[in-house]
Design an enzyme around this catalytic site. Structure first.
Site, short mmCIF file in Angstrom:
data_model
loop_
_atom_site.label_atom_id
_atom_site.label_comp_id
_atom_site.label_asym_id
_atom_site.label_seq_id
_atom_site.Cartn_x
_atom_site.Cartn_y
_atom_site.Cartn_z
N LYS A 18 0.83 -1.19 0.00
CA LYS A 18 0.00 0.00 0.00
C LYS A 18 0.88 1.25 0.00
CE LYS A 18 -3.04 2.56 3.07
NZ LYS A 18 -4.26 2.61 2.25
N LYS A 122 -17.24 -6.37 -7.00
CA LYS A 122 -16.83 -7.32 -5.98
C LYS A 122 -16.48 -8.68 -6.55
CE LYS A 122 -19.27 -5.20 -2.25
NZ LYS A 122 -18.39 -4.79 -1.19
N ARG A 529 -6.17 -0.15 -1.06
CA ARG A 529 -7.07 0.01 0.08
C ARG A 529 -7.19 -1.32 0.85
NH1 ARG A 529 -9.99 2.39 3.28
NH2 ARG A 529 -12.22 2.06 3.66
N TRP A 575 -18.55 -7.50 7.05
CA TRP A 575 -17.17 -7.03 7.04
C TRP A 575 -16.44 -7.35 8.34
CZ3 TRP A 575 -17.89 -1.64 4.22
CH2 TRP A 575 -18.21 -1.91 2.88
N HIS A 655 -27.35 3.36 1.87
CA HIS A 655 -26.40 3.54 0.76
C HIS A 655 -25.79 2.20 0.38
CE1 HIS A 655 -22.98 4.77 -1.60
NE2 HIS A 655 -22.17 4.18 -0.74
N CYS A 657 -23.01 0.25 -2.63
CA CYS A 657 -22.04 0.52 -3.68
C CYS A 657 -21.32 -0.75 -4.11
CB CYS A 657 -21.03 1.56 -3.22
SG CYS A 657 -20.28 1.23 -1.65
N GLU A 679 -24.37 3.45 -5.96
CA GLU A 679 -23.32 3.57 -6.96
C GLU A 679 -23.85 3.21 -8.34
OE1 GLU A 679 -20.26 0.63 -7.96
OE2 GLU A 679 -20.98 1.86 -9.60
N HIS A 708 -14.03 6.96 -6.82
CA HIS A 708 -12.86 6.09 -6.66
C HIS A 708 -11.70 6.53 -7.54
CE1 HIS A 708 -16.53 3.87 -5.70
NE2 HIS A 708 -15.83 3.56 -4.64
N1 GLN Z 1 -20.88 6.59 4.93
C1 GLN Z 1 -19.74 5.92 4.42
C2 GLN Z 1 -18.75 6.90 3.85
O1 GLN Z 1 -19.13 7.87 3.30
C3 GLN Z 1 -20.12 4.91 3.36
C4 GLN Z 1 -18.92 4.16 2.83
C5 GLN Z 1 -19.23 3.05 1.84
O2 GLN Z 1 -20.26 2.99 1.27
N2 GLN Z 1 -18.36 2.14 1.64
O3 GLN Z 1 -17.55 6.71 3.94
ZN ZN Z 2 -20.27 3.44 -0.89
#
Ligand code: GLN
Ligand code: ZN
Length: 780
Positions: A18, A122, A529, A575, A655, A657, A679, A708
């Site tokens: 990293k 993923k 990351r 996670w 949210h 992604c 996303e 990203h």
């Molecule tokens: N709330 C988190 C952030 O903005 C969401 C992160 C994510 O979706 N991985 O960092």
């Molecule tokens: Zn996200």
């Protein structure tokens, strides 16, 4: 009985990779220095594996960013735009191809070029992300990188045994990519790609390789006719043209019983199966091998490559013995279930874990040694068996944190606990009346840039070099600062910036009972990351406030709406490394109840919008469709237990992604969040199509630019995306936001990007509102 490994973590024990990559990206070191770090990591990895007594040690499992991207580079699957960048700059194939490689991964905005990063998604149901290969109709394949050959030579020098190169197999590689045009199917390319694989394998053979590992994890899916034919074609050809090479074909992350008949008459040397995810398959696979092939070796994936608990030797030995009985000793190999990139490197770097828990844990290095132990047990060293049993059994009762109240609360969950009081339509009206937000309201996903200053502040506090009051005062300054900046940008719904959080899961796990944090348990998530998943080892209890104080502080500093920010139960679970002594749903509900209490506390303190992030909901999905129902049942329930405790007027956001959501939209809708931010920008809003076909019922914020990449989106391109979205959803339901949190970005990028975003929203309000009648939901 050969012992082998599918892949070893490549980030380095101290995350050297990293640091080196990031230094290279910011021009602090040159490519030679970067390559040296890679070399050092590989050498160390090989030495460790050799010392443990492994018989077959992988090479080409190293990668500077992602092993799927490595494969694309190797095969020359480089989209045209990058070709142009290549030819117009000094970048050249090989020594310098690292720049093209990183350009594909991260985008390229230099010397007049402005190319976006390639799509990332993923890796199966893990939290690892790969760069999606892009194919065009006349896709040519060739050999465009020397990496695999160089790495083999390098490994030969370090190791006494002959290294085993690892490649993603041709069928999985095509499967994981996507077509750039609709006029063909990616599997049509199989006849073009296989000859290159054959060339690669034969070149490795010339260099002295005798084993090669081809990963075909897609064997765990229900395959189409075309995929089956491609598979048969590919492996008939490969085994015909590479007859002197021992081919080890691996599958992992689930069982392959449904596809085992593909191996009838297939002259490959060995097949690897994942017996951790699907132990039941052993019987049918053995049966098949016994009846259909007289030579094929079976590699038993018996050490869990995805969790951190010590192997149960009694169970493993049972499996090995069953396999040996059917196939004979020579036709059995043992290995971890999958590549070890999904677990941390070495438990010996952990100094703060209670010894009873630590005794039960095993990281990559320890897992390799477990193979040696299993071999020794088979050879007659029964001592190891009782030692293993002891460390598992004896510690069992001493460390587990039992909480009777938590256990009971889970059993008492009622239907009404996961039901909002009114339907979305009613809630929406009430919320609109209360909030007076403009059309196309703008917001962000939560985090803002985590600068060096902030990181060092958190570190100092962690090391107790800073008193709590002092630390909190300083965090408050950052909060005030980010509020002023958001006001300057003119966002509608603000956030507090998440400066007190190192990681969205770790932060909560440190405040809940039943979790432990590791000091150094890093796992690669994407590129440079890394994440440090917490370990759930006991009953989960919220015993103190987690976020209310800081969110309320933030709200007190602005007249605008402040959004509370929480991580959802499915993501916390997904996670983390999860305890394996109770059903996963029970653990999920325990976490859900803890988040529910936090949601209530935020609402009671006057916070009117609360976001419960569930980016991991898709990756938790079982790979086989037949298991989906069971998963959604508990996962959706868990989310709704957290969110349903609020009044109609309180707006719940969620949210998501990094995933393909097209196939689970109805389940996402079942979460019944008032607003979903999601996303879409990396896949160019393709997702929207699926959303409107399904007609998503609630409010939605399709990410309008890709966070990203350091690239700054223009007002025009954001506006175009908003316009696209407006054709798909009622305008009143659309939110404008980036596609994820901004923590990894730099401040000047963020300011420019978000200002373009609010400008685009303003333009959309002026231009789109009149063209597009406002739907009836707004008429009251
Ligand atoms: N709330 C988190 C952030 O903005 C969401 C992160 C994510 O979706 N991985 O960092
Ligand atoms: Zn996200």
């Amino acid at each position: 009985m050969l012992k082998h490994n599918l892949g070893y973590p490549r980030i380095g024990v101290r995350r050297e990779l990293k640091k080196a990559c990031e230094s290279y990206w910011s021009n602090k070191i040159d490519s030679n220095q970067l390559f040296d770090v890679g070399k050092q990591i590989r050498k160390e990895n090989w030495k460790i594996q050799e010392k443990s007594g492994l018989d077959l040690i992988p090479c080409n499992d190293f990668s500077f960013y992602d092993h799927v991207l490595d494969m694309s580079l190797l095969l020359g699957v480089i989209p045209k735009s990058y070709h142009s960048a290549v030819s117009s700059t000094t970048m050249m194939i090989d020594d310098h191809n690292i720049d093209i490689y990183f350009a594909m991964a991260r985008g390229f905005q230099k010397r007049g070029w402005d190319i976006k990063a390639m799509e990332m998604t993923k890796w199966f149901n893990t939290n690892y992300h790969y760069i999606v290969p892009e194919f065009d109709k006349n896709q040519k394949f060739g050999i465009f990188s020397k990496k695999i050959f160089d790495e083999f030579e390098e490994a030969k020098i370090v190791l006494k045994s002959i290294p085993k190169p690892v490649l993603i197999g041709p069928v999985s590689y095509l499967f994981l990519g996507k077509e750039k045009e609709n006029s063909f199917q990616k599997m049509d390319l199989i006849e073009n790609i296989v000859p290159i694989y054959i060339q690669i394998i034969n070149l490795l053979k010339d260099q002295g390789a005798n084993w090669i590992q081809l990963d075909e994890p897609i064997l765990v899916f229900d395959l189409s006719r075309k995929e089956i034919e491609s598979f048969q074609y590919a492996y008939q050809e490969i085994s015909k043209c590479c007859s002197e090479m021992n081919i080890l074909l691996t599958s992992y992350f689930d069982g392959i019983s449904e596809n085992i008949s593909l191996f009838r008459n297939l002259p490959i040397k060995a097949l690897h199966i994942d017996l951790v995810e699907d132990p039941e398959q052993l019987e049918s696979i053995l049966n098949f091998l016994d009846n259909n092939t007289k030579k094929m070796i079976l590699s038993l994936g018996i050490i869990d490559g995805r969790n951190i608990w010590k192997n149960n030797y009694v169970n493993s030995i049972k499996k090995i013995e069953i396999a040996m009985k059917v196939l004979g000793e020579k036709r059995v190999m043992i290995a971890p279930s999958c590549s070890l990139i999904h677990v941390p490197i070495d438990i010996e770097y952990e100094h703060s874990i209670h010894s009873d828990v630590k005794k039960r844990m095993s990281f990559a290095k320890q897992k390799i040694y477990e193979l040696k132990d299993l071999e020794d047990v088979i050879k007659g060293n029964k001592n190891l068996l009782s030692k293993n049993l002891n460390s598992l059994e004896k510690t069992k009762n001493s460390f587990l944190f039992y909480n009777q109240k938590v256990k009971e609360r889970v059993t008492q969950i009622k239907n009404k606990d996961f039901q909002r009081k009114s339907s979305f339509k009613i809630r929406q009206k009430k919320q609109q009346k209360k909030f007076h937000l403009p059309i196309f309201p703008t917001t962000t996903i939560g985090s803002f840039p985590q600068t060096k200053e902030i990181r060092s502040l958190r570190n100092k506090f962690k090391k107790k070099e800073l008193r709590k009051e002092e630390y909190e005062k300083k965090i408050e300054k950052f909060i005030v600062d980010v509020i002023r900046k958001q006001e300057e940008i003119n966002l509608d719904v603000l956030v507090h910036g998440e400066f007190e959080r190192n990681d969205m899961v770790e932060f909560f796990s440190e405040k809940l009972k039943g979790f432990l944090s590791t000091d150094n348990g890093w796992v690669q998530s994407y590129g440079s990351r890394c994440v440090k998943p917490p370990v759930i080892y006991g009953d989960v209890l919220r015993y103190k406030d987690m976020t209310t104080k800081s969110i309320c502080f933030a709200q007190s500093k602005t007249p605008k709406l402040m959004k509370g920010m929480l991580t959802g139960p499915v993501t916390i679970l997904q996670w983390s490394f999860v305890r394996d002594d109770q059903p996963i749903s029970t653990t999920a509900y325990q976490i859900a109840l803890a988040i529910r209490d936090e949601v209530k506390s935020l609402e009671n303190s006057g916070i009117q919008i609360i976001q419960i992030d569930e980016p991991a909901i898709r990756e938790g999905l079982p790979l086989k469709k037949k298991n989906w129902k069971f998963y959604f049942d508990w996962a959706i329930k868990a989310f709704r237990i957290s969110s349903s405790v609020v009044k109609d007027e309180t707006q719940i956001h969620t949210h998501m992604c990094y995933s393909e959501f097209n196939d689970i939209l109805s389940h996402i809708a079942d979460l019944d969040a008032d607003v979903l931010t999601i996303e879409t920008s990396r896949s160019k809003m393709e997702l929207l199509k699926a959303f409107s076909e399904f007609s998503y019922p609630n409010e939605i914020g399709p990410g309008v630019y890709d966070i990203h990449s350091p690239r700054i989106p223009t007002v025009k391109e954001i506006f175009d995306l908003i316009q696209k979205a407006s054709n798909r959803f009622p305008i009143r339901n659309i939110w404008i936001n980036p596609d994820c949190g901004l923590k990894t970005r730099k401040w000047d990028e963020v300011m420019k990007s978000l200002k373009n975003m609010t400008r685009a929203a303003k333009m959309a309000r002026e231009k789109l509102l009149n063209n597009n009648p406002t739907p009836s939901t707004n008429s009251s």
